[in-house]
Design an enzyme around this catalytic site. Structure first.
Site, PDB file in Angstrom:
ATOM      1  N   ASP A  52      10.819   9.377   1.231  1.00 37.69           N
ATOM      2  CA  ASP A  52      10.531  10.184  -0.228  1.00 37.69           C
ATOM      3  C   ASP A  52       9.465  11.264   0.288  1.00 37.69           C
ATOM      4  OD1 ASP A  52      12.041   8.311  -1.547  1.00 37.69           O
ATOM      5  OD2 ASP A  52      10.023   7.703  -2.948  1.00 37.69           O
ATOM      6  N   HIS A 199       7.793   7.225   3.479  1.00 37.98           N
ATOM      7  CA  HIS A 199       7.516   8.615   3.362  1.00 37.98           C
ATOM      8  C   HIS A 199       7.588   9.468   4.403  1.00 37.98           C
ATOM      9  CE1 HIS A 199       5.971   5.933  -0.072  1.00 37.98           C
ATOM     10  NE2 HIS A 199       6.226   7.341  -0.759  1.00 37.98           N
TER      11      HIS A 199
END
Length: 248
Positions: A52, A199
């Protein structure tokens, strides 16, 4: 007095009727509908690695290098404004077999967001991804994994399926807990069909890069294959999402 009581009863009936109409679906109901996916039943040792908040000019290429080293495929849920700034990273991702998903344009909070702003966030990110890759995204991940009936329905109406992650497979790398802790948050509890959250932006992701290399190495030895969300759904025979929405 009777009229007052009648009026009060009528109001109570109206209130409770409206309340029942807006009851949220359970996680199981959403999973069965195919409009939200947390994990996928799989007989094969397949795992979907997801990232992400990118792309990031330093960490995304390093992560892609690690994935390439292990011949692993992943799904990157990108922020639209970052995609506009670094389209070449999305292009590299697609060229190397990765998948690009929609993670809003500005990483705005989802709870209480208006319909118009939510759809604007989806649309602007979608256009950025198309401009960079020529491919329309079909998967959406909300900020923080938040979801409610309204947002999931809005996303579905726009042709998106919402992908969360397996709740036991949050690497928590955003906390920068140390490489060993990131590994322990993922590798020991991995199961076929898991969707794992990492991430590639939003802060210093050097720990993520180092941990990812070790996680993939460990899971490879256990016989796992690393695939995109689309591939996970396709190879698992998942029937909750129509095949025309699977981005292959």
């Amino acid at each position: 007095m009777k009229r007052i009581l009648f009026a009060l009863c009528s109001l109570l009936l109206l209130f409770t009727s409206g309340f029942n109409d807006v009851q949220a679906k359970s996680k199981e109901e959403w999973q069965d509908s195919g409009e939200i996916v947390w994990n996928v039943p799989s007989e094969r040792k397949l795992i979907a690695i997801t990232f992400d908040d990118g792309p990031h000019p330093l960490y995304t290429p390093l992560i892609m290098d690690v994935l390439q080293k292990h011949q692993a495929k992943a799904t990157f849920f990108v922020i639209g404004k970052h995609a506009e700034r670094y389209p070449e990273l999305l292009q590299r991702g697609v060229e190397e077999g990765h998948e690009i998903g929609n993670h809003t344009y500005e990483h705005v909070g989802m709870q209480g967001i208006s319909d118009d702003l939510f759809l604007q966030q989806l649309e602007k990110t979608e256009q950025a991804i198309i401009a960079a890759t020529g491919i329309r995204p079909v998967f959406f991940r909300s900020v923080g994994g938040y979801y409610d009936d309204r947002l999931i329905t809005l996303a579905a109406d726009e042709g998106y399926r919402t992908i969360i992650w397996s709740w036991h497979q949050d690497s928590r790398d955003w906390k920068r807990p140390g490489v060993a802790n990131i590994i322990n948050n993922v590798a020991p509890g991995s199961h076929p069909g898991d969707i794992v959250l990492f991430h590639d932006a939003g802060g210093n992701r050097s720990e993520t890069v180092k941990a990812l290399d070790k996680i993939l190495d460990q899971l490879e030895k256990e016989g796992f294959e690393f695939v995109t969300v689309s591939e996970l759904l396709l190879h698992s025979g998942y029937e909750g999402i129509p095949s025309e929405l699977i981005g292959l």
